[in-house]
Write a protein that holds these residues in place. Structure first.
Motif, PDB file in Angstrom:
ATOM      1  N   THR A  82     -40.575 -97.279 -77.183  1.00 18.41           N
ATOM      2  CA  THR A  82     -40.268 -96.205 -76.557  1.00 18.41           C
ATOM      3  C   THR A  82     -40.995 -96.069 -75.285  1.00 18.41           C
ATOM      4  O   THR A  82     -41.708 -97.053 -75.028  1.00 18.41           O
ATOM      5  CB  THR A  82     -40.723 -94.929 -77.340  1.00 18.41           C
ATOM      6  N   LYS A  83     -40.699 -95.116 -74.463  1.00 14.64           N
ATOM      7  CA  LYS A  83     -41.230 -95.037 -73.311  1.00 14.64           C
ATOM      8  C   LYS A  83     -42.483 -94.688 -73.296  1.00 14.64           C
ATOM      9  O   LYS A  83     -43.409 -95.387 -72.267  1.00 14.64           O
ATOM     10  CB  LYS A  83     -40.579 -93.729 -72.324  1.00 14.64           C
ATOM     11  N   ILE A 109     -33.482 -96.324 -75.447  1.00 14.16           N
ATOM     12  CA  ILE A 109     -34.715 -95.939 -76.237  1.00 14.16           C
ATOM     13  C   ILE A 109     -35.890 -96.015 -75.343  1.00 14.16           C
ATOM     14  O   ILE A 109     -36.746 -95.452 -75.574  1.00 14.16           O
ATOM     15  CB  ILE A 109     -34.912 -96.865 -77.708  1.00 14.16           C
ATOM     16  N   HIS A 110     -35.864 -97.132 -74.739  1.00 11.71           N
ATOM     17  CA  HIS A 110     -37.083 -97.438 -73.863  1.00 11.71           C
ATOM     18  C   HIS A 110     -37.430 -96.118 -72.753  1.00 11.71           C
ATOM     19  O   HIS A 110     -38.556 -96.377 -72.035  1.00 11.71           O
ATOM     20  CB  HIS A 110     -37.194 -98.855 -73.027  1.00 11.71           C
ATOM     21  N   LEU A 112     -37.034 -93.200 -73.524  1.00  8.08           N
ATOM     22  CA  LEU A 112     -37.184 -91.938 -74.113  1.00  8.08           C
ATOM     23  C   LEU A 112     -38.781 -91.991 -74.907  1.00  8.08           C
ATOM     24  O   LEU A 112     -39.026 -93.147 -75.288  1.00  8.08           O
ATOM     25  CB  LEU A 112     -36.235 -91.762 -75.187  1.00  8.08           C
ATOM     26  N   THR A 113     -39.395 -90.747 -74.922  1.00  2.27           N
ATOM     27  CA  THR A 113     -40.605 -90.778 -75.725  1.00  2.27           C
ATOM     28  C   THR A 113     -40.271 -90.605 -77.196  1.00  2.27           C
ATOM     29  O   THR A 113     -39.119 -90.544 -77.561  1.00  2.27           O
ATOM     30  CB  THR A 113     -41.274 -89.362 -75.084  1.00  2.27           C
ATOM     31  N   LEU A 114     -41.028 -90.911 -78.139  1.00  2.00           N
ATOM     32  CA  LEU A 114     -40.975 -90.797 -79.490  1.00  2.00           C
ATOM     33  C   LEU A 114     -40.429 -89.357 -79.756  1.00  2.00           C
ATOM     34  O   LEU A 114     -39.503 -89.411 -80.901  1.00  2.00           O
ATOM     35  CB  LEU A 114     -42.163 -91.409 -80.216  1.00  2.00           C
ATOM     36  N   VAL A 117     -36.953 -89.383 -79.195  1.00  2.39           N
ATOM     37  CA  VAL A 117     -36.022 -90.464 -79.976  1.00  2.39           C
ATOM     38  C   VAL A 117     -36.050 -89.630 -81.377  1.00  2.39           C
ATOM     39  O   VAL A 117     -34.882 -89.590 -82.207  1.00  2.39           O
ATOM     40  CB  VAL A 117     -36.801 -91.890 -80.237  1.00  2.39           C
ATOM     41  N   THR A 143     -40.861 -95.232 -87.266  1.00  4.09           N
ATOM     42  CA  THR A 143     -41.666 -96.153 -86.587  1.00  4.09           C
ATOM     43  C   THR A 143     -42.142 -97.114 -87.351  1.00  4.09           C
ATOM     44  O   THR A 143     -41.928 -97.215 -88.637  1.00  4.09           O
ATOM     45  CB  THR A 143     -42.731 -95.318 -86.097  1.00  4.09           C
TER      46      THR A 143
END
Length: 301
Positions: A82-83, A109-110, A112-114, A117, A143
């Motif tokens: 994630t970000k 996904i990369h 976005l924050t968790l 997501v 995760t």
């Protein structure tokens, strides 16, 4: 009853065979038996592809829990980041239907924050490619921590893939950084002996070999026609080669085994394909329906 004329009840002239002689005879018998009975081939292991994609939503806790309950030898899965640098489990770097549904049509996904997501539901819709898949609405993207916490439920291995894309570097961290992040989690949960790191992007395997030589590596390939030994060499001398199952031949497997390399093909889902791989003497099979494969292996060897 008569003692037959002897103090110990043994006919005259009959002596007890010494214990050492009896043991020698038993050893000879067992050795002869081993030469008559054929050696049993090593047990083929079963890896649950994305958990058990044919039965539960892929790469989710319900899929992994189902696979564990069915007795898989390894959970196979894919990793994204994630970000805010949290490793999550997802095959695609982009969230989108039918696998996941969320507040947007799709999202990388990369970026976005968790927390963002987690707004996506990856269990609400049945994958149309798998009629037997049971939806589990309300299932978030797990995760790597979530999945590693399942380790106490058995002795299964984790076959985890770094989804890294040389042609799309914006989707993931750089290979060296990705490998370091994964290793930190492996160390945190003390799972070094239960991890196989696999990838199509051999840069992440090379990075992991430098960081932690003890971690087993698996070189994924979809179409490389070369011998498996050559592929393993290019992937930091990987202990395992994991080819598309259509690339497997008995000759390639035999050559790999002679070099000390295991062969773990993906993704075989039919009895005909399972039997062909059994006959080729592969070490493990990655399948979307691990429970059915386990049942098949019990009666077809």
């Amino acid at each position: 009853m008569s003692m037959l004329g002897t103090q110990w009840g043994r006919p005259p002239g009959l002596r007890r065979t010494p214990r050492s002689a009896r043991r020698a005879k038993l050893a000879c018998f067992l050795a002869a038996l081993c030469t008559v009975l054929p050696a049993q081939p090593p047990r083929i292991l079963v890896h649950g592809h994305r958990g058990a994609r044919a039965r539960r939503p892929e790469n989710t806790l319900p899929a992994f829990e189902y696979a564990i309950s069915q007795g898989v030898d390894a959970l196979e899965m894919d990793m994204a980041v994630t970000k805010d640098n949290v490793i999550v489990i997802s095959h695609d770097p982009i969230l989108r239907p039918p696998v996941c549904t969320g507040p947007e049509d799709h999202a990388v996904i990369h970026t976005l924050t968790l927390a963002q997501v987690r707004q996506w539901d990856c269990g609400a819709v049945r994958n149309p490619a798998f009629a037997t898949q049971q939806p589990v609405p309300g299932t978030p993207v797990p995760t790597l921590d979530d999945v590693f916490r399942l380790a106490t439920r058995g002795t299964f291995d984790y076959n985890i893939e770094t989804k890294s894309f040389p042609d799309h570097p914006e989707y993931t961290p750089p290979p060296d950084e990705f490998a370091r992040m994964v290793l930190a989690k492996i160390r945190e949960y003390h799972l070094e002996r239960r991890i196989i790191l696999q990838s199509f992007d051999f840069r992440t395997l090379v990075a992991m070999r430098k960081l932690a030589p003890e971690i087993r590596l698996s070189a994924l390939t979809e179409s490389d026609p070369r011998d498996f030994t050559a592929i393993a060499k290019d992937a930091a001398n990987a202990e395992i080669v994991s080819p598309n199952f259509r690339l497997v031949t008995p000759e390639k497997v035999a050559a790999a085994h002679a070099a000390g390399i295991q062969v773990v093909p993906w993704t075989a889902n039919t009895p005909a394909d399972w039997q062909r791989l059994i006959d080729a003497h592969v070490d493990a099979i990655i399948s979307d329906d691990p429970a059915e494969l386990i049942r098949y292996l019990k009666t077809h060897r």
